[in-house]
Design an enzyme around this catalytic site. Sequence first.
Site, short mmCIF file in Angstrom:
data_model
loop_
_atom_site.label_atom_id
_atom_site.label_comp_id
_atom_site.label_asym_id
_atom_site.label_seq_id
_atom_site.Cartn_x
_atom_site.Cartn_y
_atom_site.Cartn_z
N HIS A 1 -4.07 3.26 -6.35
CA HIS A 1 -4.31 3.20 -4.91
C HIS A 1 -3.78 4.48 -4.29
CE1 HIS A 1 -5.65 0.32 -1.82
NE2 HIS A 1 -4.89 1.04 -1.00
N ASP B 1 -3.78 -8.73 5.37
CA ASP B 1 -3.95 -7.26 5.40
C ASP B 1 -5.32 -6.90 5.94
OD1 ASP B 1 -3.24 -4.46 4.71
OD2 ASP B 1 -5.00 -4.69 3.45
N ARG C 1 -4.88 -1.96 12.83
CA ARG C 1 -4.11 -0.70 12.76
C ARG C 1 -5.03 0.50 12.88
NH1 ARG C 1 -1.82 -0.89 7.27
NH2 ARG C 1 -0.75 1.04 7.74
N SER D 1 0.99 -3.10 3.16
CA SER D 1 -0.46 -3.19 3.06
C SER D 1 -0.91 -2.92 1.62
CB SER D 1 -1.11 -2.17 4.02
OG SER D 1 -2.46 -1.96 3.71
N LYS E 1 -1.73 -6.04 -1.61
CA LYS E 1 -3.05 -6.10 -2.28
C LYS E 1 -2.89 -5.87 -3.78
CE LYS E 1 -4.69 -3.03 0.52
NZ LYS E 1 -5.12 -2.28 1.67
N1 URA Z 1 -4.18 2.27 2.25
C1 URA Z 1 -3.97 0.96 2.47
O1 URA Z 1 -4.51 0.11 1.77
N2 URA Z 1 -3.16 0.61 3.47
C2 URA Z 1 -2.54 1.50 4.25
O2 URA Z 1 -1.81 1.10 5.12
C3 URA Z 1 -2.75 2.87 4.03
C4 URA Z 1 -3.59 3.24 3.00
#
Ligand code: URA
Length: 439
Positions: free
Chosen positions: A82, A161, A168, A183, A187
């Site tokens: 990620h 999220d 956001r 966040s 996940k």
């Molecule tokens: N990627 C995400 O999944 N969440 C964030 O807050 C920033 C980048």
Amino acid sequence: MTIYEIISKKRRGEKLSADEILFITEGFTRGEVPDVQMAAFLMAVCINGMDFEETMQLTGAMMYSGDVYDLDREIGICADKHSTGGVGDKTTLVVAAVCASCGVYVPKMSGRGLGFTGGTIDKLESIPGYRTELSHEEFIGIVKKAGFSVTSQSGHLVPADKKMYALRDITATVDSIPLICSSIMSKKLATGAGRLVLDVKCGSGAFMKNADDARELARFMLETARRMGRKCTCVITDMDKPLGRTAGNGIEVAEALQLLKGEIRPGADGLYQVCMELAARMLMLCGKGTRDECVALAENAISTGAAYEAFCQNVSLQGGDVHALEDYSLLYSPKKTLLIRADRAGFISRIDCEKAGLCAVSLGAGRQRKGDAVDHSAGIHFVKTVGEYTDKGDIIAEIMTSTPSCDTDDAAHMISSAYHITEEEPERIPPVIYTMDTV
Ligand code: URA
């Protein structure tokens, strides 16, 4: 306990209890806390922060707001990655295919654009027919066949999220260490891969503008992973200039394809190195060898065409038109293109990356309002990048869009003011800054 009290407590900078964090997260997920209150809460967190304990509580509350999987058990040893968000970041497209072709499963849940940064799901949807909304069974089936699959966040996976991310995105509450950590980690923990590589972006085109903040975010995420029993590596990478030569959706898929086909020189602009490092770190976590051995494996996957084949297989299984992988006009065919020329001779010393990201959004590549559709043909080609020489009048960038409401003159002005040209050659920042691991 009321939502009003929780918001005002955080507005005063006080520490929230586990119960308070759970109460507001659950209430928002169920639709009982309206967007206005959640936006105020998020702003208070953004301004006053949360300590590590609060961040862990928020991560846990978000993770358990929906389904939780154990993909290592369902699929076998797998690795996930990620990014904390950047401009021109198409690494997932390359890295997932490289790892898959080296025998590592990559079940990847990705997001859409956030603020001035792009999102893998928006990029992949520029491939005609490509489906990113997959059932869990289909997702697992594709991972097992192609080695990787990319899915968007279903309503059942970390719904907290999904709702917070959208809010956001439009309320300037993204660049906060506890909000980014919770966040991403909620996940990653809910999808359940046991090995995780996090690309922590640092610089003007990232949410973390300096190395200290990037290190702090990495520390929060590594500690969360450690406590939850996951192996994790954070790779801190440069985002002071756009990654590679493109920002947008279809145009970024085309650049990723060029890399997968071996058409991008290593060292050309940092994209190749970042992709190889991330892939190597994922391979390492899965026991494929030392760092150098894993870099060699990743490079071999590109030079033999194995990674490109894995990508083609994935596209076909997710319903995408494989012709688009050769004919890039099927990925993006902008109605309007403008060339940007250098107003003096010299070295490109800087490209203001946040400005470039905002320019891409204004062209239609990202969203201005919650739920907006993106223009897959919109984007920027950075013909010249940092460190390169330009003569006066040379083309330094190209901007493109098919969005009728886009003010292209304004976008052109934005991108030319993002370029800084100086007589001296700028100092080079390495694309991969450093790495940190769980112990
Ligand atoms: N990627 C995400 O999944 N969440 C964030 O807050 C920033 C980048």
